[in-house]
Write a protein that holds these residues in place. Sequence first.
Motif, mmCIF file in Angstrom:
data_model
loop_
_atom_site.group_PDB
_atom_site.id
_atom_site.type_symbol
_atom_site.label_atom_id
_atom_site.label_comp_id
_atom_site.label_asym_id
_atom_site.label_seq_id
_atom_site.Cartn_x
_atom_site.Cartn_y
_atom_site.Cartn_z
ATOM 1 N N ALA A 4 22.821 -20.326 10.766
ATOM 2 C CA ALA A 4 23.149 -19.848 9.411
ATOM 3 C C ALA A 4 22.208 -18.717 8.988
ATOM 4 O O ALA A 4 22.148 -17.702 9.662
ATOM 5 C CB ALA A 4 23.123 -21.024 8.431
ATOM 6 N N ALA A 5 21.453 -18.882 7.889
ATOM 7 C CA ALA A 5 20.554 -17.821 7.456
ATOM 8 C C ALA A 5 19.432 -17.582 8.465
ATOM 9 O O ALA A 5 18.800 -16.529 8.451
ATOM 10 C CB ALA A 5 19.969 -18.144 6.081
ATOM 11 N N GLY A 6 19.202 -18.546 9.355
ATOM 12 C CA GLY A 6 18.258 -18.331 10.452
ATOM 13 C C GLY A 6 18.806 -17.338 11.454
ATOM 14 O O GLY A 6 18.073 -16.494 11.987
ATOM 15 N N CYS A 12 24.067 -19.895 15.818
ATOM 16 C CA CYS A 12 25.359 -20.256 15.221
ATOM 17 C C CYS A 12 25.361 -19.956 13.727
ATOM 18 O O CYS A 12 24.312 -19.837 13.090
ATOM 19 C CB CYS A 12 25.702 -21.727 15.466
ATOM 20 S SG CYS A 12 24.569 -22.901 14.737
ATOM 21 N N THR A 13 26.559 -19.816 13.207
ATOM 22 C CA THR A 13 26.782 -19.677 11.760
ATOM 23 C C THR A 13 27.761 -20.785 11.367
ATOM 24 O O THR A 13 28.965 -20.549 11.235
ATOM 25 C CB THR A 13 27.348 -18.282 11.417
ATOM 26 O OG1 THR A 13 28.454 -17.987 12.289
ATOM 27 C CG2 THR A 13 26.288 -17.217 11.610
ATOM 28 N N PRO A 14 27.245 -22.008 11.179
ATOM 29 C CA PRO A 14 28.097 -23.196 11.067
ATOM 30 C C PRO A 14 28.529 -23.574 9.662
ATOM 31 O O PRO A 14 29.035 -24.681 9.441
ATOM 32 C CB PRO A 14 27.186 -24.283 11.647
ATOM 33 C CG PRO A 14 25.830 -23.871 11.171
ATOM 34 C CD PRO A 14 25.827 -22.354 11.182
ATOM 35 N N PRO A 71 25.004 -14.486 5.808
ATOM 36 C CA PRO A 71 24.706 -14.235 7.218
ATOM 37 C C PRO A 71 25.711 -13.281 7.859
ATOM 38 O O PRO A 71 25.371 -12.516 8.768
ATOM 39 C CB PRO A 71 24.781 -15.629 7.847
ATOM 40 C CG PRO A 71 24.383 -16.545 6.738
ATOM 41 C CD PRO A 71 24.991 -15.934 5.504
ATOM 42 N N MET A 72 26.943 -13.326 7.382
ATOM 43 C CA MET A 72 27.994 -12.459 7.901
ATOM 44 C C MET A 72 27.631 -10.980 7.785
ATOM 45 O O MET A 72 27.967 -10.169 8.657
ATOM 46 C CB MET A 72 29.286 -12.729 7.124
ATOM 47 C CG MET A 72 30.437 -11.764 7.370
ATOM 48 S SD MET A 72 31.860 -12.169 6.314
ATOM 49 C CE MET A 72 31.217 -11.718 4.688
ATOM 50 N N VAL A 73 26.917 -10.600 6.721
ATOM 51 C CA VAL A 73 26.570 -9.196 6.502
ATOM 52 C C VAL A 73 25.709 -8.675 7.640
ATOM 53 O O VAL A 73 25.989 -7.623 8.230
ATOM 54 C CB VAL A 73 25.845 -9.009 5.147
ATOM 55 C CG1 VAL A 73 25.375 -7.574 4.984
ATOM 56 C CG2 VAL A 73 26.765 -9.411 3.995
ATOM 57 N N ALA A 74 24.656 -9.414 7.976
ATOM 58 C CA ALA A 74 23.780 -8.994 9.071
ATOM 59 C C ALA A 74 24.472 -9.147 10.419
ATOM 60 O O ALA A 74 24.365 -8.278 11.290
ATOM 61 C CB ALA A 74 22.490 -9.808 9.046
ATOM 62 N N LEU A 75 25.191 -10.252 10.597
ATOM 63 C CA LEU A 75 25.860 -10.511 11.871
ATOM 64 C C LEU A 75 26.868 -9.420 12.199
ATOM 65 O O LEU A 75 26.916 -8.906 13.326
ATOM 66 C CB LEU A 75 26.562 -11.876 11.815
ATOM 67 C CG LEU A 75 27.179 -12.376 13.120
ATOM 68 C CD1 LEU A 75 26.106 -12.656 14.159
ATOM 69 C CD2 LEU A 75 28.016 -13.634 12.854
ATOM 70 N N SER A 76 27.668 -9.022 11.217
ATOM 71 C CA SER A 76 28.725 -8.038 11.450
ATOM 72 C C SER A 76 28.176 -6.637 11.687
ATOM 73 O O SER A 76 28.912 -5.751 12.126
ATOM 74 C CB SER A 76 29.702 -8.021 10.271
ATOM 75 O OG SER A 76 29.059 -7.588 9.079
ATOM 76 N N ARG A 77 26.910 -6.437 11.413
ATOM 77 C CA ARG A 77 26.274 -5.146 11.691
ATOM 78 C C ARG A 77 25.558 -5.143 13.038
ATOM 79 O O ARG A 77 24.935 -4.161 13.412
ATOM 80 C CB ARG A 77 25.299 -4.786 10.558
ATOM 81 C CG ARG A 77 26.028 -4.251 9.330
ATOM 82 C CD ARG A 77 25.176 -4.310 8.085
ATOM 83 N NE ARG A 77 25.797 -3.572 6.974
ATOM 84 C CZ ARG A 77 26.851 -3.981 6.282
ATOM 85 N NH1 ARG A 77 27.423 -5.133 6.576
ATOM 86 N NH2 ARG A 77 27.352 -3.234 5.288
ATOM 87 N N GLU A 106 34.510 -14.912 15.410
ATOM 88 C CA GLU A 106 34.537 -16.115 16.254
ATOM 89 C C GLU A 106 33.411 -17.068 15.850
ATOM 90 O O GLU A 106 33.629 -18.274 15.681
ATOM 91 C CB GLU A 106 34.398 -15.732 17.723
ATOM 92 C CG GLU A 106 34.347 -16.930 18.672
ATOM 93 C CD GLU A 106 34.139 -16.530 20.117
ATOM 94 O OE1 GLU A 106 33.684 -17.370 20.902
ATOM 95 O OE2 GLU A 106 34.420 -15.361 20.469
ATOM 96 N N MET A 107 32.207 -16.517 15.682
ATOM 97 C CA MET A 107 31.078 -17.350 15.283
ATOM 98 C C MET A 107 31.268 -17.915 13.881
ATOM 99 O O MET A 107 30.987 -19.084 13.615
ATOM 100 C CB MET A 107 29.782 -16.538 15.348
ATOM 101 C CG MET A 107 29.363 -16.129 16.748
ATOM 102 S SD MET A 107 27.810 -15.171 16.767
ATOM 103 C CE MET A 107 26.630 -16.418 16.198
ATOM 104 N N LEU A 108 31.768 -17.082 12.962
ATOM 105 C CA LEU A 108 31.915 -17.492 11.571
ATOM 106 C C LEU A 108 33.044 -18.499 11.361
ATOM 107 O O LEU A 108 32.923 -19.419 10.552
ATOM 108 C CB LEU A 108 32.162 -16.251 10.706
ATOM 109 C CG LEU A 108 30.973 -15.288 10.577
ATOM 110 C CD1 LEU A 108 31.441 -13.918 10.098
ATOM 111 C CD2 LEU A 108 29.904 -15.858 9.646
#
Length: 273
Positions: free
Chosen positions: A124-126, A145-147, A158-164, A173-175
């Motif tokens: 998640a935020a980690g 993971c982003t559970p 978390p999606m903001v950083a992940l998608s960048r 897929e992770m989200l």
Amino acid sequence: MSETVANDQVEKPMLGTLLHGGVYRIVMQRPERMNALSSEMMSALSGELSRAAEDPAVRVILIGSEGKVFCAGHDLKELTAARAESDGGKATYERIMRQCSDLMQQIVRLPKPVIAVVTGVATAAGCQLVASCDLAIATDTATFCTPGVNIGLFCSTPMVALSRNVAPKQAMEMLLTGESIDASTAKEFGLINRIVPADYLDQVVQKYAEVIASKSARTLKIGKEAFYRQLEMPLSDAYDFAAQTMVDNMLARDAEEGISAFLQKRKPEWTDS
């Protein structure tokens, strides 16, 4: 800055720090709480990052952790306790989410490179923390993971950083699944840079960071800022901005010294100016 040492009479500090060879290590030391990003932990991290940014002896920053979990994301007990407040926790949730967003942006805007050193689980935020760092090195047993979707709380921030960091379909897929990926998959996705056996992690990370620390601090600052700014621009604007950045960089003392040293086949002597 020196290493933080705990004793039996006081509670172990939230963070341990050590400066060596221009490399500043920040270690989250709440393994019993899975190094969760409580409001207190985020304040501590932000404070250390600010101090490191201002210290000329610090050239590269590492963020690591103790225990089997790198960071479990937000402190769910802290969030749940806020439901008892008169507004159902709304004000607390707004404050904590803003604090987390500010921390992640602080890392991106920091004038020095920040490297995540991931041992264990980043969730998640980690996982957001890993994605927000400029670089990431993980052990071969680390997982990501982003559970949030599994507990009815989509990992939107978390999606903001992940998608960048990763391609859209891989991020989704992770989200959407909330499932863990191993270090090899995380590297394939682009979330981390390198995978290192746990026994060699400290040695490899220090050497890796010292290579970066040996560069001109001014050049690293210029480059990091330019990298993130141009990402958000249309192609033509990005080239205009990058070209002007190159011109400004060429006029810097360290660029003159670096080019002269290269032509003269000698080691440059940086003044960070």
